[in-house]
Design an enzyme around this catalytic site. Structure first.
Site, PDB file in Angstrom:
ATOM      1  N   MET A   1     -43.119  58.553  41.589  1.00  0.00           N
ATOM      2  CA  MET A   1     -43.102  58.435  40.308  1.00  0.00           C
ATOM      3  C   MET A   1     -41.940  57.066  40.191  1.00  0.00           C
ATOM      4  SD  MET A   1     -42.359  61.217  37.332  1.00  0.00           S
ATOM      5  CE  MET A   1     -40.598  61.675  37.634  1.00  0.00           C
ATOM      6  N   CYS A   2     -42.273  56.211  39.120  1.00  0.00           N
ATOM      7  CA  CYS A   2     -41.231  55.481  38.827  1.00  0.00           C
ATOM      8  C   CYS A   2     -41.448  54.795  37.262  1.00  0.00           C
ATOM      9  CB  CYS A   2     -41.534  53.987  39.745  1.00  0.00           C
ATOM     10  SG  CYS A   2     -41.384  54.156  41.589  1.00  0.00           S
ATOM     11  N   GLY A   3     -40.381  54.341  36.777  1.00  0.00           N
ATOM     12  CA  GLY A   3     -40.544  53.886  35.329  1.00  0.00           C
ATOM     13  C   GLY A   3     -40.685  52.351  35.315  1.00  0.00           C
TER      14      GLY A   3
ATOM     15  N   ARG B   1     -37.619  59.042  35.255  1.00  0.00           N
ATOM     16  CA  ARG B   1     -38.776  58.620  36.370  1.00  0.00           C
ATOM     17  C   ARG B   1     -38.128  57.787  37.632  1.00  0.00           C
ATOM     18  NH1 ARG B   1     -43.586  58.829  33.852  1.00  0.00           N
ATOM     19  NH2 ARG B   1     -44.618  57.590  35.628  1.00  0.00           N
TER      20      ARG B   1
END
Lengths: 508, 374
Positions: free
Chosen positions: B1-3, B30
């Site tokens: 997960m990343c933003g 995130r």
């Protein structure tokens, strides 16, 4: 003298209480291992004639028969084994070359069985093939390195500017490998053709010609041009979807083929364009191909003859220098390079060649793919790998190593009843596959056989989709050459280097 | 997960890095503090025509060695340590330097326009430095743009790099939750090559073949990450193969065959050919990304939308973000057209053609630079 020295291979055990003397076994066995003793009014069996094909066992209505490996041994010796002695005895008896059918049964390392696949966990979700499209469609043929576009209309919509080279479109990356009409029966090739058409893939005529009655399956047919040039005419070339030049075969690299005259029936003589009853001998080399330049000329000639509308494939046996040879083949203009590993099957091969010449397809495939990429010509031809592909996992591994598609033949024959008795060259195939004897040929119903072949392709395709989904991949092209999804167990560093894969336990 | 998040002012008005940092901070959940970063376009109005390299060094020695390479390849207009604010929460940052460079006249042996030749030159230099093993990593290498990234939470990196001192016409940003590679400064996003920058949320399952494909064309994947591979695929397709960005996006995330089969004949031919020729470029598996380039930015999702992506526009701004909250937090004007792009559907925002270009950002004028994406 002969039978005294050699041990019989199999032992037929008949349960006398179950046997009803119905003579089914006698009628089913073309090797005549079962006979009815009229005087004793009892069925008898001759172990020495048994091929171990299991036909009688399968058809015995009372399950009275069992065929086992003969437990009798020579004096145990780990070097001078039973097989070695048997071979020497046979050759001392006859002065002949030992023959075998099917691929080598020797214990060589299987690389497929030492390669493990990856699967997604958490960070990269696996994809459910029952919910999402899972694409196996594959195009075989030369691709340009880059797309050429032109703009049309006021909105300057991009359009393809050039016509691409001819392609074979496969709905699943599995094709039926070359098996000639002659080596196998008419019913068998009919079944292969129908199954290929139904499954959206291709079958290959081998060097047996293409019977006119099967031209309706031409959109799913690859025809072969081999060293004997049997059955080759312009109608044959133009009927097919692709033309394959057969240089070599994995089971017998470096040598040709021989269909005995007894098998050359009227229909076979017509399709092969040779007199009825005459031997059909395919020489070891093509006598017009003694160099890569000669091969380039034949590729060019075939492209001319088919108006540049069909991909031209070149099939070679996997040999030590396969990578360099394949590079030459691509540069000579081939659209497809088919590589046949040393475990590939055959109708007849000298046993010593079958068992000792060539290299495993896994290694040849990996080195060919890598070489073509290094030379920047991988896009110019598709790679088809064959020779010992046993199941869908082998297919997935082959594609991850770099194949565009695979060829299967032994698996296909097993699907229609072959029990791998290795006696194809006798013409006495009790399963009606490798025979031209009408009485035996009838045993293989092409309707049932084609359904079994379609089932096999369907089952493997489903399994491939499951494995792809597990890896988080939804299109086969993202697996192709994606060796990062493979890991090795029980291999040397050199083997892993050649395969281009990491040891199990090592992450990205 | 990343933003991920990107903000662009469609009228080329420059706005402070505080805004993007605020947006990214709204996506704090995130990430996990192991990487954040920002890319700003139009931030160096005083040196608009110089190539600007932001470089990480592991040591002074690495810096000296790399500077020898730079001196040999460029006319160095200006060099300086990138101004940063030392912070206790930011552990062991590398040496970070900034160079403004001019390319000496390139021998006209290579083909293509002057701009293409320059980019080729930059590409070769970046690959050389990143693969030299000398402890240097080029974080960004575009004109009038820069990448500010490292190990830390979004607000920490913004403070560390003094982002409030920069004003850009477009910003992209990334908050990292690393999975495959350990968190380190070079591995944080955005990834940059010449004017392209990429922020990416996802992990592609096709990385093995994407990488092999790129390597056969001379790309060196210094970081061994999928996001870097995606950036290079865009560079390869738009710069080397000169595909329009929209077509490059199709090559990376093409429609499924069942859709292609139903297209009108001409389109079917085009899409079939794209999939056949660029089979090894297909990025498979979860991806949401924002690509920054000279004349705008693009958002793109994978083929079955395994990662979130939201786009929105207001009167003079456009936004792309992992989550709507990031957009709402920074919107200065009334938002309209909030949408969730479909799987594989590129969302491209380009600067509007300007009459009264706000100085001093004329260098971003498409007509002047003739960027191939415009």
């Amino acid at each position: 003298m002969r039978h005294k020295q050699n041990l019989v291979e199999f032992k037929i055990i008949r349960d006398r209480e179950r046997c009803i003397q119905c003579e089914v076994c006698a009628r089913q066995c073309a090797f005549e291992a079962h006979i009815f003793d009229a005087d004793a009014r009892e069925m008898e069996s001759v172990d020495a004639l048994c091929a171990g094909c299991q036909r009688c066992v399968s058809l015995c209505p009372t399950r009275a028969l069992t065929v086992i490996k003969n437990p009798q041994e020579f004096r145990p010796d780990s070097y001078w084994t039973k097989n070695v002695l048997q071979g020497i005895y046979k050759q001392a008896d006859t002065g002949g070359v030992l023959l075998s059918g099917m691929g080598t049964d020797k214990i060589y390392k299987s690389y497929w069985d030492r390669i493990l696949l990856d699967a997604s966990q958490v960070t990269n979700p696996s994809i459910d093939p029952l919910r999402e499209p899972m694409e196996l469609r594959t195009y075989l043929g030369a691709k340009p390195e880059k797309i050429e576009l032109r703009s049309v209309g006021k909105t300057r919509k991009p359009r393809l500017a050039v016509k691409l080279a001819p392609q074979l479109r496969l709905e699943t990356p599995i094709m039926f490998s070359a098996m000639s009409y002659g080596a196998i029966s008419y019913n068998t090739i009919t079944a292969l053709a129908r199954a290929a058409a139904k499954s959206g893939t291709f079958w290959n005529t081998g060097e047996g010609g293409f019977p006119k009655a099967l031209y309706e399956y031409a959109p799913h047919t690859i025809v072969q041009v081999a060293s004997g040039r049997f059955g080759v005419h312009s109608g044959y070339l133009n009927a097919a979807s692709a033309v394959e030049i057969k240089i070599g075969q994995g089971a017998k690299p470096g040598i040709g083929g021989h269909l005995p005259g007894e098998k050359v029936s009227r229909l076979i003589s017509e399709t092969r364009m040779i007199p009825e009853g005459s031997d059909a001998i395919s020489p070891a080399p093509h006598h017009d191909i003694y160099s890569i330049e000669d091969l380039a000329q034949l590729i060019g000639a075939l492209k001319e003859a088919t108006r540049y509308e069909k991909p031209i494939s070149v099939k070679i046996a996997a040999v030590h220098n396969a990578a360099a040879i394949a590079s030459g083949i691509v540069r000579a203009g081939a659209d497809i390079v088919a590589i046949d590993g040393f475990r590939g099957g055959t109708g007849a091969a000298p046993t010593r060649i079958r068992d000792n010449v060539g290299i495993p397809i896994e290694l040849a495939l990996a080195s060919v793919d890598e070489r073509l990429r290094k030379e920047g010509i991988r896009h110019r031809a598709s790679i088809v790998a064959g020779g010992g592909i046993r199941n869908s996992a082998d297919v997935v591994k082959a594609i991850a190593l770099g194949a565009d598609a695979v060829y299967i033949a032994t698996s296909a024959l097993v699907a229609v009843g072959c029990h791998m008795c290795q006696k194809c060259y006798t013409g006495k195939c009790n399963w009606g596959i490798a025979t031209q004897n009408d009485y035996l040929v009838k045993r293989l119903n092409p309707d049932i056989a084609s359904e079994r072949l379609s089932n096999l392709l369907k089952a493997w395709s489903r399994e491939i989709k499951e494995m792809l989904g597990g890896m988080g991949i939804d299109a086969i092209e993202s697996l192709r050459g994606n060796r990062l999804r493979l890991r090795a167990v029980d291999m040397t560093d050199t083997e892993m280097t050649i395969l281009g894969i990491k040891p199990a336990g090592e992450s990205l | 997960m990343c933003g991920i998040i990107g903000i662009i002012n469609l009228d080329r008005r420059r706005f402070s890095g505080e805004l993007i940092a605020k947006g990214l901070s709204h996506l704090k959940d995130r990430g996990n503090g192991l990487g954040s970063g920002y890319a700003g376009y139009g931030i160096y109005p005083d040196n608009p025509d110089d190539w600007c390299f932001h470089i990480f060094f592991t040591s002074e020695d690495a810096r000296l060695k790399t500077e020898q390479r730079l001196d040999a390849a460029f006319k160095v207009t200006k060099k300086e340590p990138l101004p940063v604010k030392p912070m206790t929460s930011v552990k062991r940052p590398p040496l970070i330097w900034r160079y403004f460079l001019k390319i000496p006249a390139i021998r006209p042996t290579s083909t293509g326009s002057a701009e293409e030749r320059e980019k080729k030159y930059i590409f070769a230099l970046v690959m050389e430095i990143n693969s030299s093993g000398e402890g240097a990593f080029v974080a960004s290498s575009g004109k009038n743009m820069g990448i500010f990234k490292g190990v830390g939470f979004p607000d920490e990196m913004a403070e560390f790099y003094r982002l409030d001192e920069y004003r850009a016409t477009a910003w992209t940003a990334h908050n990292r939750f690393p999975t495959n590679t350990p968190g380190w400064w070079g591995g944080a996003h955005p990834f940059g090559l010449a004017e392209l920058s990429l922020v990416h949320n996802g992990e592609i399952s096709s990385f093995g073949i994407n990488k092999r494909y790129l390597e056969s064309f001379g790309y060196h994947l210094a970081l061994q990450t999928d996001s870097e591979a995606i950036l290079y695929l865009f560079d390869f397709l738009t710069r080397i193969h000169r595909l329009p960005l929209e077509i490059a996006a199709v090559a990376l995330t093409p429609p499924h065959w069942e859709i292609i089969d139903c297209l009108p004949p001409d389109e079917k031919k085009l899409y079939t050919a794209l999939r056949m020729i660029y089979a090894s470029c297909l990025i498979n598996g979860p991806s949401a990304l924002v690509l920054g380039f000279d004349s705008g930015m693009m958002g793109l999702n994978d083929r079955i939308k395994l990662r979130p992506l939201v786009a929105a526009e207001s009167k003079s701004f456009a936004y792309i973000s992992s989550e709507e909250s990031g957009i709402v937090a920074v919107a200065r004007e009334k938002l309209k057209k909030i949408r969730h792009p479909a799987a594989g559907e590129p969302v491209i925002f380009k600067y509007r053609p300007t009459k009264n270009q706000i100085k001093p950002v004329t260098n971003r004028d498409g007509s002047k630079t003739g960027g191939h994406q415009s």
